[in-house]
Design a protein around this motif. Structure first.
Motif, mmCIF file in Angstrom:
data_model
loop_
_atom_site.group_PDB
_atom_site.id
_atom_site.type_symbol
_atom_site.label_atom_id
_atom_site.label_comp_id
_atom_site.label_asym_id
_atom_site.label_seq_id
_atom_site.Cartn_x
_atom_site.Cartn_y
_atom_site.Cartn_z
ATOM 1 N N LYS A 161 0.903 -1.275 0.014
ATOM 2 C CA LYS A 161 -0.099 0.105 -0.113
ATOM 3 C C LYS A 161 0.855 1.326 0.250
ATOM 4 C CE LYS A 161 -3.914 -2.088 2.630
ATOM 5 N NZ LYS A 161 -4.618 -1.928 3.734
ATOM 6 N N ALA A 162 0.226 2.314 -0.171
ATOM 7 C CA ALA A 162 0.934 3.606 -0.185
ATOM 8 C C ALA A 162 1.320 3.903 1.369
ATOM 9 C CB ALA A 162 0.187 4.791 -0.672
ATOM 10 N N VAL A 163 2.600 4.012 1.737
ATOM 11 C CA VAL A 163 3.066 4.317 3.057
ATOM 12 C C VAL A 163 4.011 5.384 3.068
ATOM 13 C CG1 VAL A 163 4.226 3.210 5.000
ATOM 14 C CG2 VAL A 163 3.061 1.709 3.399
ATOM 15 N N PRO A 211 12.245 2.296 -3.984
ATOM 16 C CA PRO A 211 11.395 2.959 -5.212
ATOM 17 C C PRO A 211 10.554 4.003 -4.420
ATOM 18 C CG PRO A 211 11.567 0.823 -5.737
ATOM 19 C CD PRO A 211 11.788 0.679 -4.416
ATOM 20 N N ARG A 212 10.462 5.255 -4.898
ATOM 21 C CA ARG A 212 9.700 6.277 -4.416
ATOM 22 C C ARG A 212 8.111 6.153 -5.034
ATOM 23 N NH1 ARG A 212 10.639 12.620 -3.281
ATOM 24 N NH2 ARG A 212 8.832 13.035 -2.019
ATOM 25 N N LEU A 213 7.270 6.484 -4.412
ATOM 26 C CA LEU A 213 6.005 6.450 -5.072
ATOM 27 C C LEU A 213 5.389 7.727 -4.939
ATOM 28 C CD1 LEU A 213 3.502 4.480 -5.693
ATOM 29 C CD2 LEU A 213 2.755 4.635 -3.465
ATOM 30 N N ALA A 214 4.787 8.023 -6.346
ATOM 31 C CA ALA A 214 4.161 9.391 -6.371
ATOM 32 C C ALA A 214 3.016 9.452 -5.649
ATOM 33 C CB ALA A 214 4.106 9.572 -7.735
ATOM 34 N N SER A 273 -3.283 7.335 -1.272
ATOM 35 C CA SER A 273 -2.800 8.005 -0.052
ATOM 36 C C SER A 273 -2.094 7.112 0.795
ATOM 37 C CB SER A 273 -4.296 8.338 0.797
ATOM 38 O OG SER A 273 -4.990 9.376 0.041
ATOM 39 N N PRO A 274 -1.291 7.563 1.511
ATOM 40 C CA PRO A 274 -0.303 6.860 2.336
ATOM 41 C C PRO A 274 -0.762 6.246 3.755
ATOM 42 C CG PRO A 274 -0.011 9.224 2.826
ATOM 43 C CD PRO A 274 -0.697 9.181 1.829
#
Length: 513
Positions: free
Chosen positions: A212-214, A361-364, A369-370
């Motif tokens: 998930k976005a974290v 890897p960075r997530l845009a 939503s984190p």
């Protein structure tokens, strides 16, 4: 005396039949090619059945094909035909050459057949050994799960009793200090139990993540909360240098927190007292880098390439103060790789500290939503005056949880088995039921389903409290209708939070008598 297998005998008979059939086919081909070949002796044609017979049956069938081919050639194709005679020197040379060639092919065919049999036997033994290893591995996993369960039961009672010592209204400072010491040691033992389970999952590739976005800054803060007690005990200082804004990655927040806490714990363990541990978080458009550095004993150059291998540790001191099982960094690497990242270690040598760097890897932000940041549910207020039923066959564990909840202002009933729980639930109404899973008279999940079906418990929140804490255990509890699955020894804050979340979200409070 060894008894020959009928299958082996059948195979040898088929090899001789193959030799005979091959010679007959070669003879037919040579006969049809008579107008072209004339009186040429068909040596090449007859080496084919020799090779097939030797490869299929070994030396005997190969020799049989050789002799049969030589006799048929002499009788049918060497002048005068239909007689066994070698009147010309060239015919003798050709037949002898064929015999030598056939014997050579038969010998090497026999050797290949022997090697094939040996390889087949070795393959069979390896397959049997693999089956035994798989069974042993399953038994080991079952043993570790049971060991963890059995260890967590007494640890649960000890942990809750230590919390009660700290919460007692008339507790003296020495009593509070004693409770804190016991709590720290219980957390250390619990960590060792968790490591025992994790090593099995790591070696078998069973460590799974939920992506998930974290916000990695949230994971850093969670890790700091886990290790701040050990840092304080060693009077060590922690500095955080975190980049501004959200630092989003796609991953599992719990596992990422575990990675960072392992690195922090490692830095603390191998650093002297009153030293500084530093965390630096930086990000580019494509990548996030998190570094944990210390001024500790450092890593020897010979050990540096192996620090992420299982069971590898720096040289222990005589007092074994720097304990552990040597799997923390191996687990770190595995989790980071599951997040499509990498982790590296650097040290200038003994006594010069170390630095571990995790790259992900960075997530845009557009990707979502984190977790635990944007869109997070507001904190639930601490519940008060709830009517709670605690069900656990371990009386010490049940009684200490009940005492702790009563100290928090709740009314608590205790049942030491499923039958007693059913009787209690039939006579009273409860806002929450805390159930042990491993009950002797029935499975806790089955009991949960039965209790949830009762009208007077409609709206009651059910919380699983178990010594089993693997992912499949949590999933099974959720499927059975539990709102939460907590693992023994339970953290007091987690239990209070679960009751608050349950009361605020999972159920509507029932009327109390």
């Amino acid at each position: 005396m060894p008894i020959s297998s009928p299958f082996r005998s059948t195979s040898r008979v088929s090899a001789y039949l193959l030799a005979l059939l091959g010679v007959l086919l070669a003879t037919l081909v040579r006969y049809e090619m008579g107008p072209v070949l004339g009186g040429t002796i068909p040596v090449v044609l007859y080496t084919v059945p020799v090779a097939l017979a030797a490869l299929h049956g070994g030396f005997g069938p190969g020799l049989f094909a050789t002799l049969t081919g030589a006799l048929v050639s002499d009788f049918l194709f060497i002048e005068p035909v239909y007689r066994f005679s070698l009147e010309s020197q060239s015919s003798v040379v050709v037949i002898l050459s064929f015999l030598v060639t056939g014997l050579t092919i038969s010998y090497f065919g026999h050797r290949m057949k022997t090697l094939q049999g040996s390889l087949a036997e070795q393959a069979s033994k390896l397959a049997a050994a693999n089956r035994e290893l798989e069974q042993s591995d399953r038994r080991k996993d079952e043993f570790l799960a049971m060991l963890a369960h059995e260890l967590r039961n007494p640890l649960a009672g000890i942990s809750t009793a230590a919390e009660l010592l700290k919460r007692a209204r008339d507790a003296q400072p020495r009593t509070v200090q004693t409770g804190e010491i016991i709590g720290r040691q219980v957390r250390h033992m619990t960590k060792l139990v968790d490591d025992l389970l994790d090593v099995s999952r790591v070696t078998r590739g069973l460590v799974m993540i939920e992506k998930k976005a974290v916000d990695l800054k949230d994971a850093v803060q969670g890790a700091v909360e886990q290790v701040k007690a050990s840092l304080a005990a060693r009077r060590q200082h922690l500095t955080l240098d975190l980049a501004d804004g959200d630092i989003l990655v796609c991953g599992d927040r719990i596992r990422l927190t575990q990675v960072i806490s392992n690195l922090l714990a490692n830095a603390s363990k191998y650093s002297p007292e009153e030293r500084t541990v530093r965390v630096v978080l930086r990000a580019t458009a494509e990548q996030v880098e998190l570094a944990v550095a210390d001024d500790g004993q450092g890593i020897d150059a010979s050990l540096l390439p192996h620090v992420f291998d299982l069971f590898v540790q720096a040289e222990r001191t005589p007092d074994r103060a720097q304990g552990g099982l040597g799997i923390g960094l191996a687990l770190v690497r595995r989790i980071v790789e599951l997040h499509e990242g990498s982790v590296t270690a650097h040290s200038d040598g003994a006594g010069k500290g170390s630095r571990f760097t995790v790259a992900l890897p960075r997530l845009a932000r557009a990707a979502g939503s984190p977790e635990g940041s944007q869109g997070a549910a507001p904190a639930q207020p601490m519940p008060q005056g709830m009517r709670i039923l605690v069900v656990d066959d371990n009386q010490d564990a049940a009684d200490t949880v009940a005492l702790l909840l009563e100290a928090c202002g709740h009314s608590v009933s205790v049942a030491y088995g499923a039958a007693a729980a059913l009787a209690r639930a039939g006579a009273e109404r409860f806002d929450a039921v805390i159930l042990d899973i491993g009950l002797p008279d029935t499975d806790g999940r089955a009991l949960c389903r039965t209790l949830r079906a009762r009208p007077q418990l409609r709206g009651t929140v059910f919380i699983a409290l178990s010594g089993y804490g693997q992912e499949q255990d949590r999933r099974a509890s959720m499927e059975a209708g539990f709102a939460r699955h907590l693992v023994k020894p339970v953290d007091t804050g987690a239990l209070i939070e679960a009751l608050g979340a349950g009361r605020g979200v999972e159920f509507e409070p029932t009327h109390r008598h």
